[in-house]
Design an enzyme around this catalytic site. Structure first.
Site, PDB file in Angstrom:
ATOM      1  N   ASP A 268       1.428  -1.121   0.413  1.00 11.98           N
ATOM      2  CA  ASP A 268      -0.154   0.351   0.087  1.00 11.98           C
ATOM      3  C   ASP A 268       0.607   1.562  -0.167  1.00 11.98           C
ATOM      4  O   ASP A 268       1.799   1.735   0.703  1.00 11.98           O
ATOM      5  CB  ASP A 268      -0.494  -0.181   1.297  1.00 11.98           C
ATOM      6  N   ALA A 269       0.553   2.344  -0.934  1.00 17.77           N
ATOM      7  CA  ALA A 269       0.913   3.450  -1.035  1.00 17.77           C
ATOM      8  C   ALA A 269       2.416   3.717  -0.728  1.00 17.77           C
ATOM      9  O   ALA A 269       3.191   4.760   0.463  1.00 17.77           O
ATOM     10  CB  ALA A 269       0.076   4.438   0.611  1.00 17.77           C
ATOM     11  N   HIS A 271       4.512   5.237  -1.756  1.00 19.19           N
ATOM     12  CA  HIS A 271       5.173   6.898  -2.316  1.00 19.19           C
ATOM     13  C   HIS A 271       5.574   7.491  -0.905  1.00 19.19           C
ATOM     14  O   HIS A 271       5.756   8.857  -1.061  1.00 19.19           O
ATOM     15  CB  HIS A 271       4.180   7.250  -3.036  1.00 19.19           C
ATOM     16  N   GLU A 304       1.043  -0.138  -4.790  1.00 23.05           N
ATOM     17  CA  GLU A 304       0.431   1.183  -4.936  1.00 23.05           C
ATOM     18  C   GLU A 304       1.824   2.557  -4.944  1.00 23.05           C
ATOM     19  O   GLU A 304       2.092   2.429  -3.742  1.00 23.05           O
ATOM     20  CB  GLU A 304      -0.299   1.085  -4.805  1.00 23.05           C
ATOM     21  N   MET A 331      -5.262   4.909 -15.862  1.00 27.20           N
ATOM     22  CA  MET A 331      -6.105   4.394 -16.213  1.00 27.20           C
ATOM     23  C   MET A 331      -7.755   4.513 -15.648  1.00 27.20           C
ATOM     24  O   MET A 331      -8.455   4.890 -16.154  1.00 27.20           O
ATOM     25  CB  MET A 331      -5.742   2.945 -17.041  1.00 27.20           C
ATOM     26  N   ILE A 402     -13.583   4.029  -4.696  1.00 32.15           N
ATOM     27  CA  ILE A 402     -15.173   3.982  -4.313  1.00 32.15           C
ATOM     28  C   ILE A 402     -15.364   4.663  -3.118  1.00 32.15           C
ATOM     29  O   ILE A 402     -15.460   5.806  -2.867  1.00 32.15           O
ATOM     30  CB  ILE A 402     -15.787   3.008  -4.081  1.00 32.15           C
TER      31      ILE A 402
END
Length: 634
Positions: A268-269, A271, A304, A331, A402
């Protein structure tokens, strides 16, 4: 078959029913352990200090099922940060788990090649309400019939309360007691493997949750003030004491892949991971995973990464340690904008030339490969056009896209059916591995909201912070957000996010499910045999930026897409294809003299043999026997 990952953290039982306990507590001068005996008596014993902040103790008559806590020098009692199970949640004692007590029956399983991945992301509590890991097992045949080859679990590490997305976990080694015991999760992995399904797990290495994390009290070197993240202090990956911190997370990755026999991890994440070391944390983790799992297993690592750092991704048949793929937010953003017209926030980066940007994603991976991002006010990304399509996980919906919306709206609520059908065919028939979010396949209209179960002040802060965040959005600026945005801590917020499987008895939902099944059957039958060999694509946008043509080549074969992603019909040139003989078309192209008329929201797909001009059909597929006698396409 027994599986156990040996690590320098946590506890390890011996054959004589003794257990070795270890804790890294560099801020402590002395430490004790409090534990229960097989008779249920509560006892304590001092721990021996070793070098570099380590403490250890071997306790007799403290085996499987014993509960324990560490006692700090100020009397505070804390769970084990490497606990394998927290039966009473993040504030309760840890339980001694003996991994070798679980007898695995999937010794034949070696995983599946990454090119075969069709991923289904699910939240164990919402996918099968009230049934947890065991409930997911009951629905595996649904995924198999859909055409899925991999289920991806949102994080299962122990988090506060009785409901949580999983990204607030404080115990990375402890599968959440909300959904069952550790052996229940192992049963899920085994049941999936028996059906030929891979199991991937979302893991969080960029922060600990805000409740139940006691590391600051005895190991503050886990964190650093030199960097900051959206969740506060960053994880210390390159400062004093960082060697132990890195090992804590690297062993966590090895633990899930070994002890739970999982087929891959989604990080996860990343960055938000700050590391100036060489090799950096991500490179070292990939190298260690590849060294452990070797070439006999298909083990997959997915990132991610908002930075679009393509250098972490493996290039084709590159054997260097690396990551198989990255979630392709670019995308998603292009597709979402085409479907909804929304251009606020990060969608503004895709508002101009959205069709061209989608074409670039399909052909080359990232839309942003070093170009200036107006939303971020900086350049973003690295060149990705040398990478294969398999390096980019594609999706139209996921938990983030979402759940990070104020009201958790799905595309089934936001966009009409015809555009969704067109974009779904692109998602499922393009070479990139597609990812579906639970319930998407039958177009459920139930939201997926952000939910949690924090205590008191933290619950208030999260609720008020979320409402404050969305108060700046135009649709909420004039109203009372307390009446419009659900409280994340309310049980009703979680309940609204749970799937309603009875919807599958309704004709409209049955229609959507059949549509997804049809497209995935075409993917397995026609695309999969040539997928591993496909090169990067080429994309053209025609008819005043309204019509998209993309093709990918493998020797004499071409896999091609024609798409009119607009509300008006367009005259097009099919450029040497045979437009009246597609493998799939969302609606029919109409002859228009020497050209063709593409109806609104038209997509058509072709497998074309360049040698003789005829579309190739019905390529035979080998079958591989799975452990339970079923066969799956290969």
């Amino acid at each position: 078959m027994k599986r156990q990952h040996l690590m320098p953290f946590g506890c390890e039982t011996a054959a004589d029913n003794s257990t070795l306990f270890r804790l890294w507590a560099p801020a402590m001068t002395e430490l004790a352990i409090e534990y229960t005996t097989p008779q249920g008596d509560l006892r304590s014993a001092p721990m021996d200090a070793a070098s570099d902040g380590w403490f250890h103790a071997r306790i007799d008559e403290c085996g499987a099922g014993s509960l324990y806590r560490f006692v700090l020098d100020n009397g505070m009692r804390v769970p084990d940060p490497a606990s394998r199970y927290q039966p009473d949640g993040v504030h309760g004692p840890s339980e001694v788990i003996v991994p070798g007590s679980f007898a695995w029956r999937d010794g034949h399983w070696r995983g599946r090649p990454w090119e075969e991945a069709v991923i289904y992301e699910l939240h164990p509590g919402c996918f099968s309400p009230e049934a947890g890991y065991r409930g997911v097992i009951q629905r595996l045949d649904h995924l198999l019939e859909l055409g899925v080859t991999a289920l991806e679990l949102m994080p299962v590490s122990q988090a506060p309360g009785r409901r949580n997305w999983g990204y607030d976990g404080s115990y990375p080694y402890a599968p959440s007691c909300i959904y069952g015991r550790p052996e229940d999760l192992k049963h899920l992995a085994q049941a999936a493997h028996e059906r030929g399904l891979m199991v991937l797990l979302d893991v969080v290495y960029n922060h600990f949750g805000p409740e139940g994390n006691y590391l600051h009290a005895y190991a503050p070197d886990f964190f650093t003030d030199r960097y900051h993240t959206p969740w506060g202090q960053a994880i210390n990956l390159d400062g004093a004491g960082s060697g132990t911190v890195r090992e804590f997370f690297i062993h966590n990755a090895l633990y899930w892949l070994t002890e739970y026999h999982l087929d891959g991890l989604r990080l996860d994440a990343v960055h938000a991971l700050h590391d100036s070391s060489a090799p950096d944390f991500l490179e070292e983790l990939a190298s260690r995973v590849r060294a452990l799992t070797g070439s006999e297993r298909h083990v997959h690592l997915v990132l991610e990464n908002d930075h679009n750092a393509a250098h972490y991704l493996q290039s084709g048949h590159d054997v260097r340690p690396g990551y198989d793929a990255q979630w392709n937010d670019d995308m998603h953003h292009c597709m979402h904008l085409l479907l909804t017209g929304e251009s606020n926030g990060y969608y503004q980066d895709y508002a101009d030339n959205s069709l061209r940007r989608l074409g670039r994603c399909l052909a080359e991976g990232f839309a942003y490969q070093g170009e200036y991002s107006p939303y971020r006010r900086s350049c973003r990304g690295e060149a990705s056009n040398h990478l294969p399509p398999s390096a980019f996980v594609a999706f139209m919906q996921n938990h983030d896209q979402i759940g990070n919306r104020a009201c958790g709206d799905r595309l089934s609520v936001l966009a009409p059916a015809a555009p969704r059908q067109a974009l779904t065919s692109i998602l499922l028939l393009a070479p990139s591995p597609p990812l579906l979010f639970m319930g998407e396949e039958w177009a459920t209209r139930r939201p997926f909201l952000y939910f949690c179960d924090f205590d008191h002040e933290l619950a208030e802060a999260v609720r008020d912070g979320r409402r404050e965040e969305f108060s700046h959005f135009p649709e909420f600026a004039a109203g009372d957000t307390s009446q419009q945005i659900p409280d994340p801590n309310a049980p009703a917020t979680y309940q609204a996010s749970c799937l309603d499987w009875s919807e599958l008895t309704q004709p409209d939902h049955q229609h959507w499910l059949a549509y997804y099944q049809q497209l995935l059957a075409l993917r397995h039958q026609h695309l999969l045999p040539v997928l591993a060999a496909l090169n990067r694509g080429t994309a053209r946008v025609l008819a005043d930026d309204r019509y998209l043509q993309v093709e990918w080549r493998s020797g004499a074969m071409r896999w091609s897409l024609l798409a009119n992603l607009a509300d008006a019909a367009i005259e097009v040139d099919a450029d040497g294809l045979t437009p009246d003989q597609p493998l799939f078309a969302s609606n029919s192209l109409q002859p228009q003299g020497s050209r063709w008329l593409a109806p609104p929201w038209h997509t058509s797909w072709y497998l074309h043999c360049a040698d003789h001009g005829e579309p190739a059909r019905d390529i035979p597929m080998a079958k591989r026997e799975t452990g339970n006698g079923d066969s799956t396409h290969e």
